[in-house]
Design a protein around this motif. Sequence first.
Motif, PDB file in Angstrom:
ATOM      1  N   LEU A  33       0.820  -1.208   0.000  1.00 34.91           N
ATOM      2  CA  LEU A  33       0.000   0.000   0.000  1.00 34.91           C
ATOM      3  C   LEU A  33       0.854   1.258   0.000  1.00 34.91           C
ATOM      4  N   GLY A  34       2.167   1.078   0.185  1.00 39.34           N
ATOM      5  CA  GLY A  34       3.058   2.229   0.228  1.00 39.34           C
ATOM      6  C   GLY A  34       2.901   3.035   1.506  1.00 39.34           C
ATOM      7  N   ILE A  35       2.553   2.351   2.590  1.00 36.25           N
ATOM      8  CA  ILE A  35       2.311   3.009   3.875  1.00 36.25           C
ATOM      9  C   ILE A  35       3.234   2.377   4.921  1.00 36.25           C
ATOM     10  N   ASP A  36       3.732   3.194   5.815  1.00 33.81           N
ATOM     11  CA  ASP A  36       4.556   2.719   6.917  1.00 33.81           C
ATOM     12  C   ASP A  36       3.752   1.764   7.810  1.00 33.81           C
ATOM     13  N   GLU A  37       4.403   0.692   8.277  1.00 33.23           N
ATOM     14  CA  GLU A  37       3.710  -0.283   9.128  1.00 33.23           C
ATOM     15  C   GLU A  37       3.147   0.348  10.396  1.00 33.23           C
ATOM     16  N   LEU A  67      -8.716  -3.770   0.489  1.00 34.79           N
ATOM     17  CA  LEU A  67      -9.317  -3.868  -0.843  1.00 34.79           C
ATOM     18  C   LEU A  67      -9.579  -2.481  -1.421  1.00 34.79           C
ATOM     19  N   GLY A  68     -10.148  -1.590  -0.619  1.00 33.95           N
ATOM     20  CA  GLY A  68     -10.420  -0.235  -1.097  1.00 33.95           C
ATOM     21  C   GLY A  68      -9.148   0.488  -1.500  1.00 33.95           C
ATOM     22  N   ALA A  69      -8.106   0.346  -0.692  1.00 34.37           N
ATOM     23  CA  ALA A  69      -6.839   1.002  -0.998  1.00 34.37           C
ATOM     24  C   ALA A  69      -6.205   0.456  -2.271  1.00 34.37           C
ATOM     25  N   LYS A 126      -7.541 -13.347  -2.997  1.00 32.00           N
ATOM     26  CA  LYS A 126      -8.335 -13.883  -4.109  1.00 32.00           C
ATOM     27  C   LYS A 126      -8.971 -12.748  -4.922  1.00 32.00           C
ATOM     28  N   LEU A 127      -9.552 -11.780  -4.236  1.00 29.21           N
ATOM     29  CA  LEU A 127     -10.188 -10.670  -4.935  1.00 29.21           C
ATOM     30  C   LEU A 127      -9.157  -9.797  -5.647  1.00 29.21           C
ATOM     31  N   LEU A 128      -7.985  -9.631  -5.051  1.00 28.83           N
ATOM     32  CA  LEU A 128      -6.936  -8.847  -5.723  1.00 28.83           C
ATOM     33  C   LEU A 128      -6.427  -9.571  -6.955  1.00 28.83           C
TER      34      LEU A 128
END
Length: 132
Positions: A33-37, A67-69, A126-128
């Motif tokens: 997601l490109g976000i810090d943990e 999923l939204g991200a 699965k959805l991704l």
Amino acid sequence: MNKHIEKAMELRNETPMVNNCAQTIMRVYADELGIDENLCAAIGCNFGGGMKCGGTCGAITAGLMVLGAKGVDSPMAVQQFRKGIAEKHDGMTDCADLLRANAQKGGDKKTHCDKMIQEAIELVDKLLDEKQ
């Protein structure tokens, strides 16, 4: 076991365990997601325990956030995700109901929550995959 589930179980088996269900899932996907943990953990902190009030399971809410991200936001995909988990748990998606049913079967909380995390991650992946 897939890499997301492996990392989730590593996080859940840390001592002391500091990640709730939502935080675990958010942290697992942080890099993608490109976000810090740490930011992911902060985002998920109020979603554990069903938003800290027994509402919708934190694994479900975090799965929907991931999923939204990642651009999966159609009502059909969201329904497929929620339904996929609910079908495995007699239609239940609220943390309080899920934990109560688990306790009535003699299950312990950590094992149950770990399983919910795994199920959510499997459905997210699965959805991704289907999106690509």
